[in-house]
Design a protein around this motif. Structure first.
Motif, short mmCIF file in Angstrom:
data_model
loop_
_atom_site.label_atom_id
_atom_site.label_comp_id
_atom_site.label_asym_id
_atom_site.label_seq_id
_atom_site.Cartn_x
_atom_site.Cartn_y
_atom_site.Cartn_z
N ILE A 1 0.85 -1.18 0.00
CA ILE A 1 0.00 0.00 0.00
C ILE A 1 0.89 1.24 0.00
N PHE A 2 0.79 2.02 -1.06
CA PHE A 2 1.46 3.32 -1.12
C PHE A 2 0.45 4.37 -0.66
N ARG A 3 0.72 5.05 0.41
CA ARG A 3 -0.21 6.07 0.93
C ARG A 3 0.35 7.45 0.61
N VAL A 4 -0.33 8.16 -0.26
CA VAL A 4 0.07 9.50 -0.66
C VAL A 4 -0.51 10.49 0.36
N ILE A 5 0.36 11.25 0.99
CA ILE A 5 -0.02 12.17 2.08
C ILE A 5 0.21 13.61 1.64
N ASP A 6 -0.70 14.50 2.07
CA ASP A 6 -0.45 15.93 1.88
C ASP A 6 -0.98 16.66 3.11
N THR A 7 -0.28 17.73 3.47
CA THR A 7 -0.72 18.57 4.58
C THR A 7 -0.77 20.02 4.14
N GLU A 8 -1.72 20.76 4.73
CA GLU A 8 -1.75 22.21 4.61
C GLU A 8 -1.50 22.77 6.00
N ASP B 1 -4.68 6.13 -1.25
CA ASP B 1 -3.84 4.95 -1.38
C ASP B 1 -3.68 4.57 -2.84
N ILE B 2 -2.53 4.01 -3.15
CA ILE B 2 -2.32 3.36 -4.45
C ILE B 2 -2.11 1.89 -4.17
N VAL B 3 -3.04 1.07 -4.66
CA VAL B 3 -2.97 -0.37 -4.47
C VAL B 3 -3.09 -1.04 -5.83
N ASN B 4 -2.04 -1.75 -6.21
CA ASN B 4 -2.02 -2.44 -7.50
C ASN B 4 -2.34 -1.49 -8.66
N GLY B 5 -1.78 -0.28 -8.59
CA GLY B 5 -1.94 0.68 -9.67
C GLY B 5 -3.22 1.47 -9.66
N GLU B 6 -4.06 1.29 -8.64
CA GLU B 6 -5.32 2.01 -8.56
C GLU B 6 -5.31 2.99 -7.40
N ILE B 7 -5.86 4.19 -7.62
CA ILE B 7 -5.97 5.21 -6.58
C ILE B 7 -7.29 5.01 -5.85
N CYS B 8 -7.22 4.87 -4.53
CA CYS B 8 -8.43 4.53 -3.77
C CYS B 8 -8.32 5.07 -2.34
N LYS C 1 -5.84 7.06 11.67
CA LYS C 1 -6.42 6.55 10.42
C LYS C 1 -5.45 6.66 9.24
N TYR C 2 -4.38 7.44 9.40
CA TYR C 2 -3.39 7.60 8.34
C TYR C 2 -2.18 6.68 8.50
N LEU C 3 -2.13 5.96 9.58
CA LEU C 3 -1.01 5.06 9.85
C LEU C 3 -1.24 3.69 9.22
N GLY C 4 -0.19 2.90 9.13
CA GLY C 4 -0.33 1.50 8.74
C GLY C 4 -0.04 1.17 7.29
N ALA C 5 0.37 2.14 6.48
CA ALA C 5 0.72 1.85 5.08
C ALA C 5 2.11 1.27 4.99
N VAL D 1 -3.41 14.40 -7.36
CA VAL D 1 -2.46 14.80 -8.40
C VAL D 1 -1.12 14.10 -8.18
N THR D 2 -0.63 14.11 -6.94
CA THR D 2 0.65 13.47 -6.65
C THR D 2 0.60 11.97 -6.94
N ALA D 3 -0.50 11.32 -6.59
CA ALA D 3 -0.64 9.89 -6.87
C ALA D 3 -0.58 9.61 -8.37
N ALA D 4 -1.24 10.45 -9.15
CA ALA D 4 -1.24 10.27 -10.60
C ALA D 4 0.16 10.50 -11.18
N ILE D 5 0.90 11.47 -10.62
CA ILE D 5 2.27 11.71 -11.06
C ILE D 5 3.14 10.50 -10.77
N LEU D 6 3.00 9.91 -9.57
CA LEU D 6 3.78 8.73 -9.23
C LEU D 6 3.48 7.58 -10.19
N LEU D 7 2.22 7.38 -10.52
CA LEU D 7 1.87 6.31 -11.45
C LEU D 7 2.48 6.55 -12.83
#
Length: 231
Positions: A12-19, A34-41, A81-85, A153-159
């Motif tokens: 599980i790739f968890r893409v994080i952003d903070t403001e 999350d990115i799981v098996n190439g899917e953003i979810c 809820k953001y932990l565990g990836a 956006v960041t998840a799509a860039i990584l893919l």
């Protein structure tokens, strides 16, 4: 007799952003996808009540006001809820990693990966989205510099980068944990010029910069690389 099927667990790739309230300040919004098996979810986002006022400069970027976070929980009430990836991802991961010390990682920085894969041009996530014709799905009502929008956006860039470079997790972590070469000077009297060009016309400026206490690792690495290429 057929052999039992062995289940393969995908990371599980968890893409994080903070403001935040300011560049140095606390978090006012956190989000992830999350990115799981190439899917953003699995999109998640929360307002966070900061311990200091939101600067007007920050409001002008993310448009999050004091009223919007007045009744929000503190960070420690939502962080679980953001932990565990398996792997965490951020654009300029050093920034988010500093804001979230409770997330141990490993981390991957899409900013550093983009500098490695696409050295020329800009490397902000919105610049890359348009320059590389990346069209992520983003739910209605979100806009740039809100945490969840930037996660998509960041998840799509990584893919996209994974499709082009096919880096392993280990390779991406190595790039993340190493200084990266900048393409053009991001500030000052030579803003917009390449580092090799500046080294040829104003090496004294580089020597002055290297003497400053707040020079970043990437900037120091790039200056020394450019000066070595010239002399």
């Amino acid at each position: 007799m057929p052999k039992p099927t062995q289940e393969i667990s995908m990371p599980i790739f968890r893409v994080i952003d903070t403001e935040t309230t300011s560049f140095e300040g606390g978090i006012v919004e956190i989000a992830s996808v999350d990115i799981v098996n190439g899917e953003i979810c699995n999109p998640i986002s929360d307002f966070v009540r900061p311990s200091e006022p939101i600067s007007f400069e920050a409001m002008a970027i993310h448009h999050i006001t004091e009223e919007m976070v007045a009744d929000a929980p503190p960070l420690d009430a939502v962080i679980d809820k953001y932990l565990g990836a398996d792997v965490y991802v951020a654009h300029n991961a050093a920034f988010d990693r500093e804001k979230l010390p409770m997330i141990a990682g490993p981390w991957i920085c899409t900013l550093k990966l983009s500098r490695k894969l696409w050295p020329e041009g800009g490397h902000g996530n919105q610049y890359l989205r348009y320059a590389k014709d990346i069209n992520p799905y983003v739910p209605e009502g979100l806009y740039p510099h809100r945490a969840l929008y930037d996660c998509y956006v960041t998840a799509a860039i990584l893919l996209r980068m994974n499709k082009e470079a096919r880096w392993t997790i280990s390779q991406m972590r190595e790039i993340t944990n190493s200084p990266s070469l900048l393409h053009v000077m991001p500030f000052g009297k030579h803003k917009g010029k390449t580092f090799v060009e500046i080294a040829g016309i104003d090496a004294g400026y580089f020597r002055w910069l290297l003497g400053q206490s707040d020079v970043s690792e990437d900037l120091e690495f790039t200056i020394k690389h450019a000066m070595g290429a010239m002399f």
